[in-house]
Enzyme design. Structure first.
Site, PDB file in Angstrom:
ATOM      1  N   CYS A   1      12.707  14.926  -7.679  1.00  0.00           N
ATOM      2  CA  CYS A   1      12.384  16.319  -7.868  1.00  0.00           C
ATOM      3  C   CYS A   1      12.374  16.603  -9.192  1.00  0.00           C
ATOM      4  CB  CYS A   1      13.457  17.013  -6.929  1.00  0.00           C
ATOM      5  SG  CYS A   1      13.856  16.783  -5.221  1.00  0.00           S
TER       6      CYS A   1
ATOM      7  N   TYR B   1      -1.051   5.576  14.651  1.00  0.00           N
ATOM      8  CA  TYR B   1      -1.059   5.467  13.230  1.00  0.00           C
ATOM      9  C   TYR B   1      -1.734   4.220  12.766  1.00  0.00           C
ATOM     10  CZ  TYR B   1       0.957   3.993   8.872  1.00  0.00           C
ATOM     11  OH  TYR B   1       1.231   3.608   7.648  1.00  0.00           O
TER      12      TYR B   1
ATOM     13  N   ARG C   1      -4.630  -2.651  -1.066  1.00  0.00           N
ATOM     14  CA  ARG C   1      -5.136  -1.280  -1.478  1.00  0.00           C
ATOM     15  C   ARG C   1      -6.560  -1.685  -2.415  1.00  0.00           C
ATOM     16  NH1 ARG C   1       0.293   1.391  -3.246  1.00  0.00           N
ATOM     17  NH2 ARG C   1       0.844   2.218  -1.137  1.00  0.00           N
TER      18      ARG C   1
ATOM     19  N   GLU D   1      -1.128  -3.334   7.938  1.00  0.00           N
ATOM     20  CA  GLU D   1      -0.296  -2.023   8.671  1.00  0.00           C
ATOM     21  C   GLU D   1       0.879  -2.613   9.765  1.00  0.00           C
ATOM     22  OE1 GLU D   1      -0.232   1.110   7.861  1.00  0.00           O
ATOM     23  OE2 GLU D   1      -1.649   0.873   6.201  1.00  0.00           O
TER      24      GLU D   1
ATOM     25  N   LEU E   1      10.328 -12.036  10.553  1.00  0.00           N
ATOM     26  CA  LEU E   1       9.893 -10.701  10.207  1.00  0.00           C
ATOM     27  C   LEU E   1      10.785  -9.831  11.187  1.00  0.00           C
ATOM     28  CD1 LEU E   1       8.327  -8.971   8.007  1.00  0.00           C
ATOM     29  CD2 LEU E   1       6.378  -9.434   9.477  1.00  0.00           C
TER      30      LEU E   1
END
Length: 373
Positions: free
Chosen positions: A212, A133, A38, A50, A93
């Protein structure tokens, strides 16, 4: 599009359409986790993260990401590596097709695009192993193209807030979610927006026990207001899980040489190393195995040690049960079994050398428990 949105059940559809991205980005700026991919706009690093994070939790994937960046800091380094070396770094992995596609994609980018990633969604889709994606993630985060990413986190957030009961894995459901996602994405900051909605689903609107009471959309969320968070998103029944029973012959020569083979294409774990395998429809004892090499082992009256552990390994649509039989062989046996072993591409490696072969996690666990000192 207005007609489509007006059919959704959220109490404030128009308000959300106008402010959803703004509120989400603001939340992200204060609550997101600090992760290395990021902090960059480098498409190579974004792509790598990704691919690694497909079917993988961040906590598990992060060390692999760091390992790949350390071993292959550029797309050229990755492209020039051998598949065996890449599989070794990827080892543990799972979903090894990702690693092979990673390698193929790197080579394609180097040979056909001079080492530079295509800068748009459509072109990215043409690369090996890059689906809708991943292409959307790279295009939006690295190049700010307003293409929404839709993963499990995004499905969950949108289904709950907008009360969408259509199954997320149905053709109709995918169409509905794609339309809504395209409507909501920020056109000026698609890079931040896409990361924000995925992060929101990962740490706020979680599958179980979503937070929530502290949610910024609490009074806009149809699921919260109707107390049906646990019912959304809806998913159609999964494919039936198949059971497979592996019987491995761990053949050893002179206490130091192990026979292992590279798995052929057409099944799981292509290119990874395991032992001579006899697969049956159920778990069996050694004497029950119907295999030519087994018959030779019995003919030569070799000592067979059955490992007490039966290993269970869960894949997407399969559950594997693996039994291991340790067998010390003689040169006379090897002379008789030479053709059989060659046909199965079995070769010898020192026990120390096997540590550096790319292997399925199941094989690693066996070796660490019963052969490695």
């Amino acid at each position: 599009m207005k007609t489509f949105l007006s059919g959704l059940q959220s109490p404030n559809v128009d308000l959300l359409t106008n402010y959803f991205a703004i509120k989400l980005i603001e939340w992200y700026q204060h609550h997101h986790r600090a992760l290395p991919w990021r902090e960059t706009k480098d498409p190579y690093k974004i792509w790598l993260s990704e691919i690694i994070l497909q079917q993988t939790r961040v906590a598990q994937g992060l060390p692999y990401y760091q390992r790949f960046i350390e071993n292959y800091p550029t797309i050229h380094d990755l492209a020039s590596a051998s598949e065996t070396a890449i599989l070794r770094v990827w080892q543990g992995l799972g979903y090894y097709t990702r690693a092979r596609n990673l390698h193929a994609c790197a080579r394609t980018i180097v040979t056909q695009f001079q080492g530079k990633f295509p800068n748009n969604y459509k072109a990215l889709l043409s690369l090996p192993g890059i689906g809708v994606y991943t292409a959307a993630a790279i295009a939006s985060i690295a190049f700010k193209e307003p293409i929404p990413v839709i993963d499990g986190n995004v499905y969950r957030v949108l289904a709950r807030i907008f009360d969408i009961e259509t199954a997320i894995n149905s053709t109709k459901g995918k169409h509905i979610f794609n339309q809504l996602a395209q409507t909501l994405i920020s056109k000026t900051a698609p890079d931040i927006y896409n990361q924000a909605i995925m992060e929101f689903g990962a740490i706020q609107c979680t599958p179980l026990k979503p937070l929530c009471n502290t949610c910024i959309f609490k009074m806009d969320c149809s699921a919260f207001l109707a107390n049906k968070q646990h019912l959304l998103p809806v998913k159609e029944a999964k494919v039936k899980i198949k059971q497979r029973f592996f019987h491995y012959l761990c053949i050893q020569l002179d206490d130091d040489q192990l026979f292992m083979k590279s798995r052929k294409p057409g099944d799981i774990w292509t290119g990874l190393y395991d032992f001579y395998l006899v697969e049956e429809s159920e778990r069996k004892e050694f004497d029950q195995l119907e295999d030519e090499l087994v018959q030779l082992i019995k003919k030569h009256q070799l000592y067979i040690e059955k490992v007490p552990t039966v290993y269970k390994h869960i894949l997407t649509h399969r559950v594997l049960y693996a039994s291991f039989f340790k067998i010390i062989v003689t040169k006379a046996f090897l002379a008789d079994a030479k053709i059989l072993l060659e046909d199965s591409l079995t070769d010898t490696f020192s026990i120390e050398a096997t540590k550096f072969l790319p292997k399925p996690k199941l094989i690693c666990n066996f070796l660490e428990e019963y052969l490695y000192i």
